[in-house]
Design a protein around this motif. Sequence first.
Motif, PDB file in Angstrom:
ATOM      1  N   TRP A  78       0.868  -1.184   0.000  1.00  0.00           N
ATOM      2  CA  TRP A  78       0.000   0.000   0.000  1.00  0.00           C
ATOM      3  C   TRP A  78       0.900   1.227   0.000  1.00  0.00           C
ATOM      4  O   TRP A  78       1.679   1.433   0.935  1.00  0.00           O
ATOM      5  N   ILE A  79       0.803   2.024  -1.060  1.00  0.00           N
ATOM      6  CA  ILE A  79       1.615   3.236  -1.138  1.00  0.00           C
ATOM      7  C   ILE A  79       0.924   4.356  -0.359  1.00  0.00           C
ATOM      8  O   ILE A  79       1.566   5.283   0.131  1.00  0.00           O
ATOM      9  N   GLY A  80      -0.380   4.225  -0.195  1.00  0.00           N
ATOM     10  CA  GLY A  80      -1.175   5.225   0.515  1.00  0.00           C
ATOM     11  C   GLY A  80      -2.395   5.583  -0.296  1.00  0.00           C
ATOM     12  O   GLY A  80      -2.392   5.481  -1.530  1.00  0.00           O
ATOM     13  N   HIS A  81      -3.470   5.977   0.399  1.00  0.00           N
ATOM     14  CA  HIS A  81      -4.754   6.303  -0.237  1.00  0.00           C
ATOM     15  C   HIS A  81      -5.163   5.158  -1.182  1.00  0.00           C
ATOM     16  O   HIS A  81      -5.280   4.030  -0.733  1.00  0.00           O
ATOM     17  N   ALA A  82      -5.379   5.455  -2.494  1.00  0.00           N
ATOM     18  CA  ALA A  82      -5.815   4.377  -3.390  1.00  0.00           C
ATOM     19  C   ALA A  82      -4.647   3.757  -4.157  1.00  0.00           C
ATOM     20  O   ALA A  82      -4.858   2.899  -5.012  1.00  0.00           O
ATOM     21  N   SER A  83      -3.430   4.193  -3.866  1.00  0.00           N
ATOM     22  CA  SER A  83      -2.267   3.712  -4.629  1.00  0.00           C
ATOM     23  C   SER A  83      -1.774   2.372  -4.088  1.00  0.00           C
ATOM     24  O   SER A  83      -1.395   2.276  -2.922  1.00  0.00           O
ATOM     25  N   VAL A  84      -1.762   1.386  -4.970  1.00  0.00           N
ATOM     26  CA  VAL A  84      -1.384   0.026  -4.575  1.00  0.00           C
ATOM     27  C   VAL A  84      -0.417  -0.543  -5.603  1.00  0.00           C
ATOM     28  O   VAL A  84      -0.585  -0.335  -6.805  1.00  0.00           O
ATOM     29  N   LEU A  85       0.585  -1.259  -5.122  1.00  0.00           N
ATOM     30  CA  LEU A  85       1.479  -1.991  -6.013  1.00  0.00           C
ATOM     31  C   LEU A  85       1.194  -3.488  -5.837  1.00  0.00           C
ATOM     32  O   LEU A  85       1.107  -3.965  -4.707  1.00  0.00           O
ATOM     33  N   VAL A  86       1.022  -4.186  -6.944  1.00  0.00           N
ATOM     34  CA  VAL A  86       0.709  -5.620  -6.888  1.00  0.00           C
ATOM     35  C   VAL A  86       1.687  -6.373  -7.784  1.00  0.00           C
ATOM     36  O   VAL A  86       1.889  -5.996  -8.938  1.00  0.00           O
ATOM     37  N   GLN A  87       2.298  -7.422  -7.239  1.00  0.00           N
ATOM     38  CA  GLN A  87       3.179  -8.271  -8.036  1.00  0.00           C
ATOM     39  C   GLN A  87       2.561  -9.660  -8.112  1.00  0.00           C
ATOM     40  O   GLN A  87       2.318 -10.292  -7.085  1.00  0.00           O
ATOM     41  N   MET A  88       2.251 -10.093  -9.315  1.00  0.00           N
ATOM     42  CA  MET A  88       1.594 -11.392  -9.502  1.00  0.00           C
ATOM     43  C   MET A  88       2.063 -12.046 -10.792  1.00  0.00           C
ATOM     44  O   MET A  88       2.166 -11.392 -11.824  1.00  0.00           O
ATOM     45  N   ASP A  89       2.389 -13.320 -10.710  1.00  0.00           N
ATOM     46  CA  ASP A  89       2.741 -14.130 -11.881  1.00  0.00           C
ATOM     47  C   ASP A  89       3.777 -13.441 -12.778  1.00  0.00           C
ATOM     48  O   ASP A  89       3.679 -13.470 -14.007  1.00  0.00           O
ATOM     49  N   GLY A  90       4.738 -12.779 -12.151  1.00  0.00           N
ATOM     50  CA  GLY A  90       5.836 -12.179 -12.912  1.00  0.00           C
ATOM     51  C   GLY A  90       5.564 -10.788 -13.459  1.00  0.00           C
ATOM     52  O   GLY A  90       6.361 -10.262 -14.243  1.00  0.00           O
ATOM     53  N   LEU A  91       4.455 -10.179 -13.057  1.00  0.00           N
ATOM     54  CA  LEU A  91       4.139  -8.827 -13.525  1.00  0.00           C
ATOM     55  C   LEU A  91       4.016  -7.883 -12.323  1.00  0.00           C
ATOM     56  O   LEU A  91       3.478  -8.269 -11.284  1.00  0.00           O
ATOM     57  N   THR A  92       4.526  -6.654 -12.469  1.00  0.00           N
ATOM     58  CA  THR A  92       4.358  -5.646 -11.422  1.00  0.00           C
ATOM     59  C   THR A  92       3.376  -4.598 -11.912  1.00  0.00           C
ATOM     60  O   THR A  92       3.571  -3.986 -12.968  1.00  0.00           O
ATOM     61  N   ILE A  93       2.313  -4.412 -11.144  1.00  0.00           N
ATOM     62  CA  ILE A  93       1.211  -3.531 -11.552  1.00  0.00           C
ATOM     63  C   ILE A  93       1.020  -2.452 -10.498  1.00  0.00           C
ATOM     64  O   ILE A  93       1.000  -2.741  -9.296  1.00  0.00           O
ATOM     65  N   LEU A  94       0.869  -1.214 -10.960  1.00  0.00           N
ATOM     66  CA  LEU A  94       0.561  -0.113 -10.047  1.00  0.00           C
ATOM     67  C   LEU A  94      -0.874   0.319 -10.313  1.00  0.00           C
ATOM     68  O   LEU A  94      -1.286   0.422 -11.465  1.00  0.00           O
ATOM     69  N   ALA A  95      -1.616   0.592  -9.245  1.00  0.00           N
ATOM     70  CA  ALA A  95      -2.983   1.083  -9.411  1.00  0.00           C
ATOM     71  C   ALA A  95      -3.083   2.486  -8.827  1.00  0.00           C
ATOM     72  O   ALA A  95      -2.609   2.733  -7.713  1.00  0.00           O
ATOM     73  N   ASP A  96      -3.681   3.399  -9.596  1.00  0.00           N
ATOM     74  CA  ASP A  96      -3.945   4.786  -9.179  1.00  0.00           C
ATOM     75  C   ASP A  96      -2.784   5.420  -8.405  1.00  0.00           C
ATOM     76  O   ASP A  96      -2.953   5.895  -7.274  1.00  0.00           O
ATOM     77  N   PRO A  97      -1.579   5.461  -9.011  1.00  0.00           N
ATOM     78  CA  PRO A  97      -0.416   5.973  -8.264  1.00  0.00           C
ATOM     79  C   PRO A  97      -0.453   7.488  -8.042  1.00  0.00           C
ATOM     80  O   PRO A  97      -0.612   8.245  -8.997  1.00  0.00           O
ATOM     81  N   VAL A  98      -0.363   7.908  -6.789  1.00  0.00           N
ATOM     82  CA  VAL A  98      -0.244   9.336  -6.442  1.00  0.00           C
ATOM     83  C   VAL A  98       0.855   9.463  -5.396  1.00  0.00           C
ATOM     84  O   VAL A  98       0.740   8.916  -4.301  1.00  0.00           O
ATOM     85  N   PHE A  99       1.943  10.156  -5.765  1.00  0.00           N
ATOM     86  CA  PHE A  99       3.060  10.352  -4.833  1.00  0.00           C
ATOM     87  C   PHE A  99       3.187  11.815  -4.418  1.00  0.00           C
ATOM     88  O   PHE A  99       4.069  12.151  -3.632  1.00  0.00           O
ATOM     89  N   SER A 100       2.345  12.695  -4.957  1.00  0.00           N
ATOM     90  CA  SER A 100       2.485  14.130  -4.690  1.00  0.00           C
ATOM     91  C   SER A 100       1.974  14.508  -3.306  1.00  0.00           C
ATOM     92  O   SER A 100       1.248  13.746  -2.674  1.00  0.00           O
ATOM     93  N   ASP A 101       2.347  15.726  -2.875  1.00  0.00           N
ATOM     94  CA  ASP A 101       1.952  16.232  -1.557  1.00  0.00           C
ATOM     95  C   ASP A 101       0.478  16.558  -1.479  1.00  0.00           C
ATOM     96  O   ASP A 101      -0.134  16.487  -0.421  1.00  0.00           O
ATOM     97  N   ARG A 102      -0.063  16.996  -2.599  1.00  0.00           N
ATOM     98  CA  ARG A 102      -1.491  17.341  -2.627  1.00  0.00           C
ATOM     99  C   ARG A 102      -2.146  16.647  -3.805  1.00  0.00           C
ATOM    100  O   ARG A 102      -1.528  16.504  -4.867  1.00  0.00           O
ATOM    101  N   CYS A 103      -3.431  16.234  -3.622  1.00  0.00           N
ATOM    102  CA  CYS A 103      -4.160  15.719  -4.780  1.00  0.00           C
ATOM    103  C   CYS A 103      -5.051  16.848  -5.262  1.00  0.00           C
ATOM    104  O   CYS A 103      -6.146  17.039  -4.779  1.00  0.00           O
ATOM    105  N   SER A 104      -4.537  17.618  -6.185  1.00  0.00           N
ATOM    106  CA  SER A 104      -5.149  18.889  -6.550  1.00  0.00           C
ATOM    107  C   SER A 104      -4.549  19.357  -7.876  1.00  0.00           C
ATOM    108  O   SER A 104      -3.455  18.927  -8.243  1.00  0.00           O
ATOM    109  N   PRO A 105      -5.254  20.278  -8.595  1.00  0.00           N
ATOM    110  CA  PRO A 105      -4.667  20.800  -9.837  1.00  0.00           C
ATOM    111  C   PRO A 105      -3.382  21.583  -9.569  1.00  0.00           C
ATOM    112  O   PRO A 105      -2.554  21.740 -10.454  1.00  0.00           O
ATOM    113  N   VAL A 106      -3.228  22.102  -8.351  1.00  0.00           N
ATOM    114  CA  VAL A 106      -2.029  22.891  -8.017  1.00  0.00           C
ATOM    115  C   VAL A 106      -1.432  22.343  -6.727  1.00  0.00           C
ATOM    116  O   VAL A 106      -2.130  21.734  -5.929  1.00  0.00           O
ATOM    117  N   GLN A 107      -0.138  22.559  -6.538  1.00  0.00           N
ATOM    118  CA  GLN A 107       0.512  21.998  -5.356  1.00  0.00           C
ATOM    119  C   GLN A 107       0.552  22.994  -4.179  1.00  0.00           C
ATOM    120  O   GLN A 107       1.152  22.716  -3.142  1.00  0.00           O
TER     121      GLN A 107
END
Length: 344
Positions: A78-107
């Motif tokens: 769990w990266i946080g909020h809705a961001s998830v990393l999943v590794q399955m059957d040899g594939l690495t998948i990221l879902a809804d990745p957000v690494f920024s300080d704010r989830c907004s049009p501006v920081q």
Amino acid sequence: MDSTEEDLIRPIYKNGRYQNPFDTWMDTPGIRNLIKIIVDEDHSGIPSQKELGKTLPVETPDFQKLRNPSTSEMQIMWIGHASVLVQMDGLTILADPVFSDRCSPVQFAGPKRYRPPPCKVEDIPHIDAVVISHTHYDHLDYGTVQNLNSKFNDKITWFVAAGTKEWMLNAGCKNVVELSWWDEAEMPGRPDFKFVSVPCQHRCERTLLDSMKALWCSWVVQGPQHSFYFAGDTGYCTAFKQIGRKYGPFDFAAIPIGAYFPRWFMRPMHVDPEEAVKIFEDVRAKNAMGIHWGTFRMTKEFYLEPRTKLGEELDKKNISRDKFFTLRHGLVHTIGHSLPHDPA
Ligand code: ZN
Ligand code: ZN
């Protein structure tokens, strides 16, 4: 009813905008509601960073594990909020990745993080695919997309809902697969992997003008041995039983549990823990993690309440808390192995 015989739920598309086809949907709140929501009492009670370090500890990811995922078991983070990393059957998948300080049009304004991301995009060893559920800022972040592109460039295949491809191409993404509900696509170079866009009840906009012009969805990822369901962001609706019949059971599901208060306003868009457990049952998940909580200052429920209520709902239904769990930010977890439990 056999899933091959039933009519699949389709989005309504009129005058260039999508609509939810569900009876449980309620349309855009009026201006009076918007004022009411702003003045509504805030129960979030987010404490000092020191206290947060105890209640919501952020771990440094075990990069060694991320570099060498198990071939026989699913590994998740769990990266946080809705961001998830999943590794399955040899594939690495990221879902809804957000690494920024704010989830907004501006920081400089908009919902701010109270828990940092456990690492930077640059620290992630490998990504094959990214799934995006919809265009809201807490799920699709321009800065993060750019950072992913600078590190991984054309190695990533992006799976997005109908109406989002152009935005992704403008943000520099090279391989973008755009799907409407129930459309299936193979993973390039891995024909044994199927990505399917499936329905959920939500909405979409990034500006005042583009409301509902792109579709929202949840995702099914089927590998040769394992399956993953990413619910994204959703209110409770009839779609989940249909997804469960057609693609379930799932070895692992990521299901939202937070951002639900006040209920009168949030119910059509965001499930609460009780409804999250219904989704867990409907899609026939064997294991699930609660997402969409514990990271950004967004709604007005007590910040730990999603985790507490999830536990209570599971107890009521005699479902083990180890089957539908929450994870610490950054903890690399192998599905089926034991979990550390934080105070509820
Ligand atoms: Zn959303
Ligand atoms: Zn959201």
